[in-house]
Scaffold this motif. Structure first.
Motif, mmCIF file in Angstrom:
data_model
loop_
_atom_site.group_PDB
_atom_site.id
_atom_site.type_symbol
_atom_site.label_atom_id
_atom_site.label_comp_id
_atom_site.label_asym_id
_atom_site.label_seq_id
_atom_site.Cartn_x
_atom_site.Cartn_y
_atom_site.Cartn_z
ATOM 1 N N TYR A 1 -12.872 41.933 132.881
ATOM 2 C CA TYR A 1 -13.868 42.998 133.071
ATOM 3 C C TYR A 1 -15.232 42.548 132.523
ATOM 4 C CZ TYR A 1 -16.297 47.420 132.293
ATOM 5 O OH TYR A 1 -17.233 48.409 132.291
ATOM 6 N N GLU B 1 -16.915 39.789 134.529
ATOM 7 C CA GLU B 1 -17.546 40.253 135.768
ATOM 8 C C GLU B 1 -18.816 41.047 135.466
ATOM 9 O OE1 GLU B 1 -14.754 42.335 138.228
ATOM 10 O OE2 GLU B 1 -13.366 40.642 138.220
ATOM 11 N N GLU B 2 -18.765 41.858 134.404
ATOM 12 C CA GLU B 2 -19.943 42.662 134.068
ATOM 13 C C GLU B 2 -21.095 41.770 133.599
ATOM 14 O OE1 GLU B 2 -20.114 46.413 134.169
ATOM 15 O OE2 GLU B 2 -18.711 45.592 135.612
ATOM 16 N N ALA C 1 -21.646 38.756 134.133
ATOM 17 C CA ALA C 1 -22.140 37.828 135.153
ATOM 18 C C ALA C 1 -23.386 38.415 135.834
ATOM 19 C CB ALA C 1 -21.055 37.554 136.189
ATOM 20 N N ARG C 2 -23.519 39.739 135.836
ATOM 21 C CA ARG C 2 -24.681 40.358 136.488
ATOM 22 C C ARG C 2 -25.910 40.422 135.592
ATOM 23 N NH1 ARG C 2 -21.194 44.322 137.719
ATOM 24 N NH2 ARG C 2 -22.301 45.888 136.517
ATOM 25 N N CYS C 3 -25.706 40.242 134.287
ATOM 26 C CA CYS C 3 -26.829 40.407 133.348
ATOM 27 C C CYS C 3 -27.882 39.347 133.623
ATOM 28 C CB CYS C 3 -26.315 40.296 131.919
ATOM 29 S SG CYS C 3 -27.628 40.278 130.686
ATOM 30 N N THR C 4 -29.127 39.762 133.779
ATOM 31 C CA THR C 4 -30.204 38.803 134.030
ATOM 32 C C THR C 4 -31.016 38.541 132.769
ATOM 33 O OG1 THR C 4 -31.665 40.587 134.703
ATOM 34 C CG2 THR C 4 -30.448 39.481 136.454
ATOM 35 N N ALA D 1 -29.403 32.843 131.560
ATOM 36 C CA ALA D 1 -28.481 33.908 131.954
ATOM 37 C C ALA D 1 -27.173 33.331 132.471
ATOM 38 C CB ALA D 1 -29.139 34.806 132.992
ATOM 39 N N THR D 2 -26.537 32.506 131.647
ATOM 40 C CA THR D 2 -25.211 31.994 131.988
ATOM 41 C C THR D 2 -24.185 32.949 131.409
ATOM 42 O OG1 THR D 2 -25.169 30.767 129.938
ATOM 43 C CG2 THR D 2 -25.943 29.597 131.879
ATOM 44 N N ALA E 1 -28.531 46.354 135.726
ATOM 45 C CA ALA E 1 -27.328 45.805 136.348
ATOM 46 C C ALA E 1 -26.155 46.763 136.215
ATOM 47 C CB ALA E 1 -26.980 44.464 135.718
ATOM 48 N N GLY E 2 -26.369 47.912 135.574
ATOM 49 C CA GLY E 2 -25.318 48.914 135.463
ATOM 50 C C GLY E 2 -24.155 48.484 134.584
ATOM 51 N N ALA F 1 -27.283 47.222 142.397
ATOM 52 C CA ALA F 1 -27.620 46.939 141.002
ATOM 53 C C ALA F 1 -28.210 45.548 140.800
ATOM 54 C CB ALA F 1 -26.369 47.102 140.133
ATOM 55 N N HIS G 1 -27.635 28.823 138.854
ATOM 56 C CA HIS G 1 -27.363 27.430 138.505
ATOM 57 C C HIS G 1 -26.935 26.704 139.758
ATOM 58 C CE1 HIS G 1 -27.419 28.711 134.369
ATOM 59 N NE2 HIS G 1 -26.683 29.718 134.757
#
Lengths: 280, 264
Positions: free
Chosen positions: A162, A165-166, A168-171, A202-203, A234-235, B54, B65
């Motif tokens: 979880y 996946e969450e 991974a969206r964070c910029t 943002a890795t 990104a919610g 989103a 990357h």
């Protein structure tokens, strides 16, 4: 209630008690509610109160530009007020430099946001004055940790997936930090680059490092105003991280951040009676 | 040029693209949150019930990357080899017009002096099909930056919802022109004219976009879709990038003109 709020703010500005009122307002009718900083008594009519007033205005107290305006009056809900208590305990604000207007709140958003559904405190307790009635404190408030407990029913592997996946969206826009009333460090650890302590790219690795570090920095301090979750573009449900820290503080140190001035914050205090059997 | 197709035929076309090995990206619902992602089936595409996904479509053109090159040491020599070319053609479907409008800006950033190879390879093999907005929330600000719910900047083709079942396809670029060809078996009714469909679309969404005025396109017969909108000039956007451009001399002013912003 709104008339009284505007009238009191006008008075406070006119008689020089404060130089700025930090409140909720609409600059034009039918526009979204935004934080307003009123220095002119004639503009007090911009102030508003409705269930779209979800901002935690305490964040602005640490802004140099706001401090430069002079003594401030601030409108707080009961949940926001807890952040004031923590800032005071951490010597970040001087309560006597502040005029606190507590607003009775029956919850924000339609449908009510998650934090409002488990809200046990609707009327600010430490305000200089209180405005607005509420339907009374929740008798049947859903448990505060209920969303966390539901999440913890998953297996560790599922939870890990979880968060992968969450995150991974964070910029790494850092909106969560900027909106947080308790992220007040003038140089955040993530901005320190001699040496770099947290990977700023943002890795997935960097994002885990950032969010876990931020959660630990807010351990037993986060008051659960949920602004970070609300602003995350990104919610990402950051609330779950902070709830787990809050629950640990509650269980192991019987401390709820911002609940009272007497309860000593576990971080920053030491007692030989501190429990340690949970440290493995 | 515009055509009408049904949502079902659109999904059939997606299925065909996927079978042909074309990657199709669009809004999908993952754990309750609508996000842009590559579709694994035509059914996973979400076309309504949300304001904006989103994340942004930038990730399909500029991954966070990527391998740019590989190297090998031979004795005291280092040999560089370019990485494999980015994967083949892709379609970004039902993107928000505001997301697509960022692409011409990105093109300028990555083509500033040296053209960024992997970016432009992806850009050229990508077709962007946007879906005009019918709803907005209090955080939307497209009309304040010279955009609008049907602005075609950055789109190769645009879909406009005509009714619950039908979508109008507007072709915006040569790349977009290939789309109907690739969907030809699937084009449905062609009875409605563009202006009728367009006017109906705007009649429906006009109440949802109050206030600052919509910058809309002009219909084929010269009418503006929303009465009274003729001659409405968009507000000049005042974004940090543009302020920077203003300071940047003739080349950057040319970039502004090319991006379609009115001369200041």
């Amino acid at each position: 209630m709104l008339g009284l709020l505007r009238q009191r703010c006008r008075q406070l500005l006119q008689d020089g008690t404060v130089q700025v009122v930090i409140g909720y307002g609409q600059t034009e009718p039918d526009t979204p509610v935004v934080p307003v900083f009123i220095t002119d008594p004639n503009q007090a009519d911009q102030l508003t109160w409705n269930d779209a007033c979800h901002f935690n205005l305490v964040t602005y107290l640490n802004h140099a530009a706001i401090r430069a305006l002079g003594r401030a009056a601030i409108c707080v809900k009961a949940c926001d007020e807890r952040a004031l208590v923590v800032l005071e305990q951490e010597s970040q604000i001087r309560r006597e430099d502040l005029y606190v207007i507590g607003i009775g709140c029956d919850g924000v958003d339609q449908p009510r946001s998650e934090k409002c559904r488990s809200c046990e405190e609707r009327t600010p307790r430490f305000a200089d004055e209180r405005i607005g009635d509420t339907a009374g404190n929740h008798a049947e408030a859903a448990g505060r940790y209920q969303p966390l407990e539901a999440f913890l029913e998953k297996t560790p592997a599922e939870r890990m997936r979880y968060w992968q996946e969450e995150f991974a969206r964070c910029t790494r826009c850092y909106a969560c930090r900027q909106v947080c009333p308790l992220c007040y460090c003038s140089t955040c650890i993530v901005d320190k680059n001699r040496p770099t302590r947290i990977d700023t790219s943002a890795t997935l690795k960097g994002n885990f490092a950032w969010h876990i570090t931020r959660a630990f920095h807010l351990a037993a301090r986060c008051v659960g105003c949920d602004q970070c979750t609300r602003v995350c573009p990104a919610g990402i449900d950051l609330r779950l991280l902070h709830l787990s820290q809050a629950r640990a503080a509650d269980r192991h140190f019987a401390h709820t951040a911002g609940q009272s001035h007497e309860s000593v914050p576990p971080v920053g205090s030491y007692s030989e009676k501190d429990r340690e059997e949970f440290i493995k | 040029m515009s055509r009408i197709l049904t949502e079902a035929t659109l999904r059939q076309a997606i299925g065909r693209w996927l079978n042909e090995g074309v990657r199709v990206a669009g809004p999908v619902r993952l754990r309750g949150i609508v996000q842009y992602a590559y579709l694994d089936s035509p059914e996973s595409l979400v076309l309504s019930g949300f304001i904006r996904p989103a994340n942004s479509i930038k990730q399909f053109l500029l991954p966070r990357h990527e391998s740019l090159f590989s190297y090998q040491t031979k004795g005291r020599r280092v040999e560089l080899a370019p990485a494999a070319a980015p994967a083949g053609p892709q379609v970004i479907l039902a993107a928000r017009p505001c997301d697509a409008a960022a692409l011409p800006v990105l093109d300028h950033v990555f083509g500033w002096d040296v053209a960024d190879g992997p970016y432009f390879q992806r850009r050229q093999s990508t077709t962007v099909i946007t879906l005009a907005c019918q709803e907005h929330d209090e955080h939307c600000f497209c009309t304040s930056v010279g955009m609008g719910p049907d602005n075609q900047r950055g789109s190769d083709a645009m879909l406009l919802r005509v009714d619950d079942e039908h979508l109008e396809v507007r072709i915006c670029t040569d790349k977009g022109r290939e789309i109907p060809g690739r969907m030809d078996d699937h084009i449905g009714t062609r009875g409605r004219t563009r202006s009728a469909a367009g006017a109906e679309f705007f009649d429906r969404c006009r109440p949802a976009f109050p206030g600052r005025g919509i910058r809309t396109s002009v219909l084929e017969d010269g009418r503006t879709p929303v009465p009274g909108m003729r001659g409405l000039r968009p507000q000049l956007p005042d974004l940090p990038l543009l302020r920077y451009c203003r300071r940047g001399g003739a080349r950057l002013r040319a970039a502004r003109t090319e991006l379609g912003f009115p001369a200041s």
